[in-house]
Write a protein that holds these residues in place. Structure first.
Motif, PDB file in Angstrom:
ATOM      1  N   THR A  15       0.806  -1.217   0.000  1.00 21.41           N
ATOM      2  CA  THR A  15       0.000   0.000   0.000  1.00 21.41           C
ATOM      3  C   THR A  15       0.838   1.264   0.000  1.00 21.41           C
ATOM      4  OG1 THR A  15      -0.172  -0.031   2.407  1.00 21.41           O
ATOM      5  CG2 THR A  15      -1.914  -1.143   1.169  1.00 21.41           C
ATOM      6  N   ASP A  16       2.114   1.165   0.355  1.00 20.00           N
ATOM      7  CA  ASP A  16       2.946   2.362   0.420  1.00 20.00           C
ATOM      8  C   ASP A  16       4.415   1.954   0.487  1.00 20.00           C
ATOM      9  OD1 ASP A  16       3.565   5.056   0.578  1.00 20.00           O
ATOM     10  OD2 ASP A  16       2.941   5.284   2.664  1.00 20.00           O
TER      11      ASP A  16
ATOM     12  N   THR B 113       7.613   3.255   2.459  1.00 15.16           N
ATOM     13  CA  THR B 113       7.759   4.132   3.620  1.00 15.16           C
ATOM     14  C   THR B 113       9.176   4.609   3.874  1.00 15.16           C
ATOM     15  OG1 THR B 113       7.971   2.228   5.090  1.00 15.16           O
ATOM     16  CG2 THR B 113       5.753   3.097   4.746  1.00 15.16           C
TER      17      THR B 113
ATOM     18  N   HIS C 292       8.453  -1.494   2.523  1.00 16.25           N
ATOM     19  CA  HIS C 292       7.106  -1.530   1.958  1.00 16.25           C
ATOM     20  C   HIS C 292       6.087  -1.680   3.079  1.00 16.25           C
ATOM     21  CE1 HIS C 292       9.831  -2.891  -1.186  1.00 16.25           C
ATOM     22  NE2 HIS C 292       8.900  -2.593  -2.080  1.00 16.25           N
ATOM     23  N   ARG C 293       4.997  -0.921   3.004  1.00 18.91           N
ATOM     24  CA  ARG C 293       3.867  -1.150   3.917  1.00 18.91           C
ATOM     25  C   ARG C 293       2.920  -2.103   3.204  1.00 18.91           C
ATOM     26  NH1 ARG C 293       1.924   3.881   5.449  1.00 18.91           N
ATOM     27  NH2 ARG C 293       3.451   3.807   7.130  1.00 18.91           N
TER      28      ARG C 293
ATOM     29  N   GLY D 229      -0.581  -4.641   2.910  1.00 17.60           N
ATOM     30  CA  GLY D 229      -2.017  -4.442   3.061  1.00 17.60           C
ATOM     31  C   GLY D 229      -2.516  -4.604   4.479  1.00 17.60           C
ATOM     32  N   ASP D 230      -1.833  -5.402   5.285  1.00 19.24           N
ATOM     33  CA  ASP D 230      -2.279  -5.596   6.680  1.00 19.24           C
ATOM     34  C   ASP D 230      -1.688  -4.541   7.619  1.00 19.24           C
ATOM     35  OD1 ASP D 230       0.385  -6.325   6.965  1.00 19.24           O
ATOM     36  OD2 ASP D 230      -0.040  -8.392   7.584  1.00 19.24           O
ATOM     37  N   GLY D 231      -0.940  -3.562   7.061  1.00 20.09           N
ATOM     38  CA  GLY D 231      -0.372  -2.495   7.868  1.00 20.09           C
ATOM     39  C   GLY D 231       1.046  -2.732   8.339  1.00 20.09           C
ATOM     40  N   THR D 232       1.542  -3.942   8.227  1.00 19.31           N
ATOM     41  CA  THR D 232       2.920  -4.201   8.644  1.00 19.31           C
ATOM     42  C   THR D 232       3.887  -3.631   7.615  1.00 19.31           C
ATOM     43  OG1 THR D 232       2.960  -6.365   7.566  1.00 19.31           O
ATOM     44  CG2 THR D 232       2.286  -6.310   9.883  1.00 19.31           C
ATOM     45  N   GLU D 233       5.117  -3.400   8.041  1.00 18.46           N
ATOM     46  CA  GLU D 233       6.140  -2.904   7.133  1.00 18.46           C
ATOM     47  C   GLU D 233       7.225  -3.953   6.973  1.00 18.46           C
ATOM     48  OE1 GLU D 233       7.493   1.018   8.058  1.00 18.46           O
ATOM     49  OE2 GLU D 233       5.464   1.840   7.992  1.00 18.46           O
TER      50      GLU D 233
END
Length: 141
Positions: free
Chosen positions: A10-11, A13, A28-29, A31-35
């Motif tokens: 999704t991003d 970072t 990388h971020r 989809g579940d919010g982890t990086e």
């Protein structure tokens, strides 16, 4: 993304280079919010840029097919702030070279053939007219 499977990013970072310059890392971020950092050998970066640019061109053609106004208005992409810009010419005088330095000190150079340069000048003039105060002079001559 119906026909693509994989881990959704999704991003992006963060990014950087190893102390010895042998590796580049991009966080990388997911989809579940982890990086999650991916680490690339320096030698692979040129290829990575090439395949990403190729995929981006393909995606842009598909986006324009769905929304023709995007061709005129530009892609919906992140804006890179530029701190400095200068123009030169190629060694054989066949093109203009636009040298940009981003706000975070990344140098970028692009080559503009004469026909594209003329079109860019016209677009810059229109943008300058839109941006300037009504009592100011012309930006480009």
């Amino acid at each position: 993304m119906a026909d693509i499977s994989g881990v959704k990013i999704t991003d992006l970072t963060a990014c950087g280079a190893s102390d010895d310059g042998e590796h580049i890392w991009i966080t990388h971020r997911l989809g579940d919010g982890t990086e999650y950092p991916l680490i690339y050998p320096f030698e692979a970066i040129g290829y990575l840029i090439t395949v990403l640019a190729d995929a981006a061109r393909s995606a842009q053609r598909r986006r324009v097919a769905r929304n023709p106004r995007e061709r005129e208005e530009g892609a919906d992409t992140e804006v890179i702030p530029v701190q400095a810009a200068r123009v030169g010419t190629s060694a054989d005088n066949s093109a203009a070279l636009l040298h940009l330095t981003t706000a975070d000190q990344v140098p970028i150079a692009v080559e503009l053939k004469p026909e594209l340069l003329r079109e860019l000048i016209e677009q810059l003039q229109r943008a300058a007219e839109t941006l300037r105060p009504r009592d100011a002079g012309r930006f480009l001559h």
